[in-house]
Design a protein around this motif. Structure first.
Motif, PDB file in Angstrom:
ATOM      1  N   ARG A 242      42.926  51.346  46.552  1.00  0.00           N
ATOM      2  CA  ARG A 242      43.283  49.915  47.312  1.00  0.00           C
ATOM      3  C   ARG A 242      43.063  48.700  46.474  1.00  0.00           C
ATOM      4  N   LYS A 243      41.708  48.734  45.897  1.00  0.00           N
ATOM      5  CA  LYS A 243      41.285  47.698  45.034  1.00  0.00           C
ATOM      6  C   LYS A 243      42.129  47.508  43.762  1.00  0.00           C
ATOM      7  N   LEU A 244      42.591  48.598  43.173  1.00  0.00           N
ATOM      8  CA  LEU A 244      43.249  48.590  42.055  1.00  0.00           C
ATOM      9  C   LEU A 244      44.592  47.953  42.331  1.00  0.00           C
ATOM     10  N   LEU A 245      45.192  48.382  43.429  1.00  0.00           N
ATOM     11  CA  LEU A 245      46.533  47.766  43.729  1.00  0.00           C
ATOM     12  C   LEU A 245      46.560  46.608  44.121  1.00  0.00           C
ATOM     13  N   ALA A 246      45.583  46.148  44.802  1.00  0.00           N
ATOM     14  CA  ALA A 246      45.208  44.572  45.071  1.00  0.00           C
ATOM     15  C   ALA A 246      45.256  43.752  43.765  1.00  0.00           C
ATOM     16  N   ALA A 247      44.790  44.338  42.546  1.00  0.00           N
ATOM     17  CA  ALA A 247      44.416  43.521  41.714  1.00  0.00           C
ATOM     18  C   ALA A 247      45.873  43.354  40.837  1.00  0.00           C
ATOM     19  N   VAL A 248      47.060  44.102  40.940  1.00  0.00           N
ATOM     20  CA  VAL A 248      48.226  43.961  40.345  1.00  0.00           C
ATOM     21  C   VAL A 248      48.788  42.546  40.570  1.00  0.00           C
ATOM     22  N   PRO A 249      48.957  41.711  39.464  1.00  0.00           N
ATOM     23  CA  PRO A 249      49.586  40.575  39.596  1.00  0.00           C
ATOM     24  C   PRO A 249      50.965  40.642  40.164  1.00  0.00           C
ATOM     25  N   ARG A 250      51.376  39.694  40.800  1.00  0.00           N
ATOM     26  CA  ARG A 250      52.709  39.570  41.557  1.00  0.00           C
ATOM     27  C   ARG A 250      53.425  38.305  41.202  1.00  0.00           C
TER      28      ARG A 250
END
Length: 294
Positions: A242-250
């Motif tokens: 979840r932390k990795l996915l939250a760090a993906v820039p949008r």
């Protein structure tokens, strides 16, 4: 063809006199089958490249086993006929004093010495066209005269000249610009359609999501989550994922720091690394999965 990693561990001796040890990879198990792409995802230092080197026979295994169709991996000439790797920095794979063509000549000398020069030239040109390059624009040139994307695709063409069944692609797009990156990823997708198995090693979640049927998430040398890509990305269970996915820039949202993971019974700090099947084809490392809040 199937590549199988079973409880693979790699321990290094560290310290001034080698009196301490460090487990770069700890009890990792997964497989890669013909005609599929498996993404091995994790931050720098998580053990991704070490796993790739062990598969390619470039470093030894401390414990566990790596097999291809049930046969243990051996760093031997016949093994490399079927298993090849392409790495992050294409420039490091070429000798700058030789023309880029030399990577093809070395394959001929090692594996096809009986093939005539004319026939080999035809095979090389066909392989180069297969990776969407014009032979006339890349043959006869030195590495510094070609782009990173061209050099990377030439390395894939070199692999195609062998009877490869598995390609270990280790961060092969990280040094390329966005347009070239998509070209290389689309090429890998085409090779998959031909039946090639690909282990795509990356720290870039968006690229892994774009390419792979299955995803393995690695943290500190241990698998914390793995399964079908749409499940791992669509319903991440482990706090680290979840932390990795939250760090993906949008593009449509302001940059924000990823929220810290909550303390729970998920694998961390020495807890059990066993994988539990939370859903069909979706596994997560958790000491007491049933009792963990989602």
């Amino acid at each position: 063809m199937m590549l199988q990693l079973d409880n693979v561990t790699k321990v290094y001796k560290v310290g001034a006199f080698g009196g301490k040890t460090f487990a770069a990879v700890d009890g990792v198990s997964f497989d890669v089958r013909s005609g599929e792409v498996v993404s091995l995802i994790g931050e720098s230092g998580s053990g991704k490249s070490t796993i790739g080197k062990m598969i390619l026979g470039l470093t030894s295994i401390t414990a566990g086993s790596i097999t291809v169709d049930g046969v243990p991996v051996k760093a031997a000439k016949e093994y490399y006929r079927h298993v090849q790797g392409v790495f992050q920095d294409p420039f490091s794979c070429y000798n700058p004093v030789f023309k880029a063509d030399r990577v093809f000549q070395l394959i001929k000398e090692s594996y096809y010495p009986q093939v005539s020069a004319a026939e080999w030239d035809g095979r090389v040109r066909s392989a180069i066209e297969d990776v969407r390059l014009d032979p006339g624009q890349v043959l006869g040139r030195y590495p510094h005269q070609l782009s990173g994307g061209q050099l990377q695709r030439l390395l894939i063409a070199r692999a195609l000249l062998l009877d490869i069944k598995l390609l270990v692609a280790d961060e092969i797009t990280s040094m390329l610009d966005a347009s070239t990156r998509i070209d290389v990823l689309n090429l890998l997708a085409e090779l998959k359609e031909r039946g090639l198995g690909v282990l795509y090693v990356t720290h870039d979640l968006s690229l892994g999501n774009y390419l792979a049927e299955r995803t393995v998430v690695l943290r500190n040398g241990t698998v914390v989550e793995m399964g079908l890509t749409d499940k791992v990305f669509g319903d991440p269970l482990h706090p680290y994922t979840r932390k990795l996915l939250a760090a993906v820039p949008r593009l449509n949202a302001p940059w924000e720091d990823a929220e810290p993971t909550d303390t729970c019974h998920y694998h961390a700090g020495g807890a059990s690394g066993a994988l539990f099947e939370a859903d069909a084809g979706h596994f997560v490392a958790c000491a007491r999965f049933d009792g963990c809040p989602r």
